[in-house]
Design a protein around this motif. Sequence first.
Motif, PDB file in Angstrom:
ATOM      1  N   GLU A 139      13.348  16.246  19.859  1.00  0.00           N
ATOM      2  CA  GLU A 139      14.575  16.667  20.541  1.00  0.00           C
ATOM      3  C   GLU A 139      14.371  18.003  21.257  1.00  0.00           C
ATOM      4  OE1 GLU A 139      18.511  14.911  18.541  1.00  0.00           O
ATOM      5  OE2 GLU A 139      17.534  16.426  17.302  1.00  0.00           O
ATOM      6  N   TRP A 140      13.634  18.898  20.615  1.00  0.00           N
ATOM      7  CA  TRP A 140      13.378  20.206  21.228  1.00  0.00           C
ATOM      8  C   TRP A 140      12.535  20.041  22.486  1.00  0.00           C
ATOM      9  CZ3 TRP A 140       9.192  23.343  22.410  1.00  0.00           C
ATOM     10  CH2 TRP A 140       9.483  24.677  22.684  1.00  0.00           C
ATOM     11  N   ASP A 141      11.512  19.185  22.422  1.00  0.00           N
ATOM     12  CA  ASP A 141      10.661  18.934  23.582  1.00  0.00           C
ATOM     13  C   ASP A 141      11.483  18.431  24.767  1.00  0.00           C
ATOM     14  OD1 ASP A 141       8.394  19.647  22.181  1.00  0.00           O
ATOM     15  OD2 ASP A 141       7.836  17.591  21.674  1.00  0.00           O
ATOM     16  N   ILE A 142      12.393  17.494  24.496  1.00  0.00           N
ATOM     17  CA  ILE A 142      13.213  16.912  25.562  1.00  0.00           C
ATOM     18  C   ILE A 142      14.167  17.960  26.145  1.00  0.00           C
ATOM     19  CG2 ILE A 142      15.031  15.234  26.053  1.00  0.00           C
ATOM     20  CD1 ILE A 142      13.697  13.425  23.923  1.00  0.00           C
ATOM     21  N   LYS A 143      14.739  18.770  25.286  1.00  0.00           N
ATOM     22  CA  LYS A 143      15.685  19.792  25.730  1.00  0.00           C
ATOM     23  C   LYS A 143      15.009  20.844  26.592  1.00  0.00           C
ATOM     24  CE  LYS A 143      18.889  23.307  23.952  1.00  0.00           C
ATOM     25  NZ  LYS A 143      19.446  23.955  22.736  1.00  0.00           N
ATOM     26  N   GLU A 144      13.793  21.231  26.227  1.00  0.00           N
ATOM     27  CA  GLU A 144      13.098  22.298  26.953  1.00  0.00           C
ATOM     28  C   GLU A 144      12.511  21.828  28.279  1.00  0.00           C
ATOM     29  OE1 GLU A 144      12.863  25.624  26.164  1.00  0.00           O
ATOM     30  OE2 GLU A 144      14.409  25.033  24.731  1.00  0.00           O
ATOM     31  N   GLY A 145      12.222  20.529  28.396  1.00  0.00           N
ATOM     32  CA  GLY A 145      11.752  20.001  29.675  1.00  0.00           C
ATOM     33  C   GLY A 145      10.333  20.400  30.027  1.00  0.00           C
ATOM     34  N   HIS A 146      10.166  21.052  31.196  1.00  0.00           N
ATOM     35  CA  HIS A 146       8.834  21.339  31.740  1.00  0.00           C
ATOM     36  C   HIS A 146       8.192  22.536  31.027  1.00  0.00           C
ATOM     37  CE1 HIS A 146       9.790  18.593  34.989  1.00  0.00           C
ATOM     38  NE2 HIS A 146      10.834  19.314  35.326  1.00  0.00           N
ATOM     39  N   HIS A 147       7.707  22.329  29.840  1.00  0.00           N
ATOM     40  CA  HIS A 147       7.157  23.464  29.097  1.00  0.00           C
ATOM     41  C   HIS A 147       5.805  23.167  28.474  1.00  0.00           C
ATOM     42  CE1 HIS A 147       8.391  20.873  26.003  1.00  0.00           C
ATOM     43  NE2 HIS A 147       8.718  21.738  25.082  1.00  0.00           N
ATOM     44  N   GLY A 148       5.271  21.974  28.721  1.00  0.00           N
ATOM     45  CA  GLY A 148       3.927  21.670  28.224  1.00  0.00           C
ATOM     46  C   GLY A 148       3.872  21.105  26.827  1.00  0.00           C
ATOM     47  N   HIS A 149       5.026  20.727  26.269  1.00  0.00           N
ATOM     48  CA  HIS A 149       5.038  20.192  24.917  1.00  0.00           C
ATOM     49  C   HIS A 149       5.664  18.802  24.874  1.00  0.00           C
ATOM     50  CE1 HIS A 149       3.801  23.837  22.720  1.00  0.00           C
ATOM     51  NE2 HIS A 149       4.463  24.497  23.653  1.00  0.00           N
ATOM     52  N   SER A 150       4.982  17.888  24.212  1.00  0.00           N
ATOM     53  CA  SER A 150       5.548  16.578  23.878  1.00  0.00           C
ATOM     54  C   SER A 150       4.772  16.064  22.682  1.00  0.00           C
ATOM     55  CB  SER A 150       5.434  15.589  25.037  1.00  0.00           C
ATOM     56  OG  SER A 150       5.819  14.290  24.594  1.00  0.00           O
ATOM     57  N   VAL A 151       5.382  16.166  21.518  1.00  0.00           N
ATOM     58  CA  VAL A 151       4.692  15.765  20.295  1.00  0.00           C
ATOM     59  C   VAL A 151       4.339  14.281  20.325  1.00  0.00           C
ATOM     60  CG1 VAL A 151       6.850  15.374  19.013  1.00  0.00           C
ATOM     61  CG2 VAL A 151       4.736  15.856  17.765  1.00  0.00           C
ATOM     62  N   ILE A 152       5.169  13.468  20.972  1.00  0.00           N
ATOM     63  CA  ILE A 152       4.866  12.031  21.045  1.00  0.00           C
ATOM     64  C   ILE A 152       3.630  11.793  21.903  1.00  0.00           C
ATOM     65  CG2 ILE A 152       5.729   9.738  21.625  1.00  0.00           C
ATOM     66  CD1 ILE A 152       8.560  10.795  21.374  1.00  0.00           C
ATOM     67  N   ILE A 153       3.599  12.371  23.095  1.00  0.00           N
ATOM     68  CA  ILE A 153       2.438  12.189  23.970  1.00  0.00           C
ATOM     69  C   ILE A 153       1.184  12.752  23.322  1.00  0.00           C
ATOM     70  CG2 ILE A 153       1.409  12.957  26.153  1.00  0.00           C
ATOM     71  CD1 ILE A 153       4.109  12.539  27.456  1.00  0.00           C
ATOM     72  N   HIS A 154       1.316  13.854  22.615  1.00  0.00           N
ATOM     73  CA  HIS A 154       0.173  14.451  21.904  1.00  0.00           C
ATOM     74  C   HIS A 154      -0.451  13.441  20.938  1.00  0.00           C
ATOM     75  CE1 HIS A 154      -1.964  18.057  20.193  1.00  0.00           C
ATOM     76  NE2 HIS A 154      -2.089  17.203  19.187  1.00  0.00           N
ATOM     77  N   GLU A 155       0.376  12.800  20.142  1.00  0.00           N
ATOM     78  CA  GLU A 155      -0.151  11.864  19.142  1.00  0.00           C
ATOM     79  C   GLU A 155      -0.617  10.556  19.789  1.00  0.00           C
ATOM     80  OE1 GLU A 155      -0.836  13.164  16.430  1.00  0.00           O
ATOM     81  OE2 GLU A 155       0.443  14.938  16.664  1.00  0.00           O
ATOM     82  N   ILE A 156       0.038  10.130  20.859  1.00  0.00           N
ATOM     83  CA  ILE A 156      -0.429   8.943  21.581  1.00  0.00           C
ATOM     84  C   ILE A 156      -1.797   9.228  22.204  1.00  0.00           C
ATOM     85  CG2 ILE A 156      -0.026   7.487  23.598  1.00  0.00           C
ATOM     86  CD1 ILE A 156       1.638   6.717  21.140  1.00  0.00           C
ATOM     87  N   ALA A 157      -1.996  10.434  22.705  1.00  0.00           N
ATOM     88  CA  ALA A 157      -3.308  10.805  23.245  1.00  0.00           C
ATOM     89  C   ALA A 157      -4.376  10.704  22.160  1.00  0.00           C
ATOM     90  CB  ALA A 157      -3.254  12.224  23.830  1.00  0.00           C
ATOM     91  N   HIS A 158      -4.049  11.120  20.952  1.00  0.00           N
ATOM     92  CA  HIS A 158      -5.001  10.971  19.843  1.00  0.00           C
ATOM     93  C   HIS A 158      -5.321   9.498  19.605  1.00  0.00           C
ATOM     94  CE1 HIS A 158      -5.531  15.053  18.687  1.00  0.00           C
ATOM     95  NE2 HIS A 158      -4.346  15.239  18.121  1.00  0.00           N
ATOM     96  N   LYS A 159      -4.297   8.652  19.649  1.00  0.00           N
ATOM     97  CA  LYS A 159      -4.521   7.213  19.451  1.00  0.00           C
ATOM     98  C   LYS A 159      -5.445   6.644  20.535  1.00  0.00           C
ATOM     99  CE  LYS A 159      -2.288   5.690  15.782  1.00  0.00           C
ATOM    100  NZ  LYS A 159      -3.020   5.045  14.662  1.00  0.00           N
ATOM    101  N   LEU A 160      -5.254   7.074  21.774  1.00  0.00           N
ATOM    102  CA  LEU A 160      -6.121   6.637  22.858  1.00  0.00           C
ATOM    103  C   LEU A 160      -7.538   7.160  22.652  1.00  0.00           C
ATOM    104  CD1 LEU A 160      -3.688   7.243  25.865  1.00  0.00           C
ATOM    105  CD2 LEU A 160      -4.291   5.038  24.834  1.00  0.00           C
TER     106      LEU A 160
END
Length: 258
Positions: A139-160
Motif C-alpha cells: 500500500e505504501w509503494d502504491i501511495k508513494e508512486g514514482h519512488h523506485g519501490h515495489s515490493v511485488i516487482i522486487h520479489e517477482i524479479a527474484h522469481k525470474l
Amino acid sequence: MNFFKRAKTRFILHRHPIEQAVWHAVTENLDILQGLSAVEKAHLRELSTLFLQEKTIIGVNLSITDNMRVTLAVHACLPVLHLGLSLLSGWSDLLIYPSAFHVARDEKDADGIVHHQDRILSGEAWSRDPVILSWEDIEWDIKEGHHGHSVIIHEIAHKLDMLNGSCNGMPPLHVAMSIPDWTLILSAAYQQLEQSLMKQRPTTVNPYAASSPAEFFAVFSEYFFTAPQVIHMHFADVYQQLQLYYRQDPLNRRQSDM
C-alpha cells in the motif's frame, strides 16, 4: 500454444473475468501503468485473470479482498507483460502478511560457516514456491508512486532470476541478447555502486542493490518500472539491458503519455 491450452485460457477468461468495477478501482490511478496502451492494458487484464486462477493467495491474519487480489496480480504480471505468464509458473502460493514480518533462520555461507539471521522483511521469494509479501508495504509503494519501490516487482524479479537455477542477478536471457554484454554492464554498475558506498557517497538508487548481484537485479527492476528516469539518467546501459530483457520501455511510454 496448443489447442487444449488455448481452449482452457478462453474458458478461464470467459468464466472468471475480473469485474469491471474492481479492475477500474485498482488500475484507474495506478502510476505504474502510466503510458500503457489500451491493448497493453487489455492484455495485462487477461494475464492478471489467468494469474489469479493459477495462484493461491493466502492472508496470514489478514482478510484478502477482491481489490487486493487484483492489485497483487497487476503488479506481478506487469514485468511479464511482453514475456508471457509461463515465466511465473512452477510456484503457486502468495502469502500476504498485514505488515513486515519476522524471519529467523540459520544459513551456511560459501565457506561452510553457519550464520544466524534475524530480520524484519517486507517481502521474500523462495526458490521452491511461495512469494511472501507485506500488504502495508504494498500500500505504501502504491501511495508513494514514482519512488523506485515495489515490493511485488522486487520479489517477482527474484522469481525470474531463479529460472536459471540460481538467484545470481542473471535470469535466462532471450536468444537475441548478449550474455557478455549483460554481465559486463551490470557488473560495472554494481561495482560503481559498491565503490560509492565504500567512499560514503550518496547513491541515486537504494543502496540495498549493492547487497548482491541478485538484489541488484531486483532493486533495479523496481526502479525500471516505478522510476525509470533514475536508471536511465544514471545507469543508461543498465536501462538498455533491462529494456531488452523485459521488452518494455517505461520511460518513453510515460513521456509520450504526458
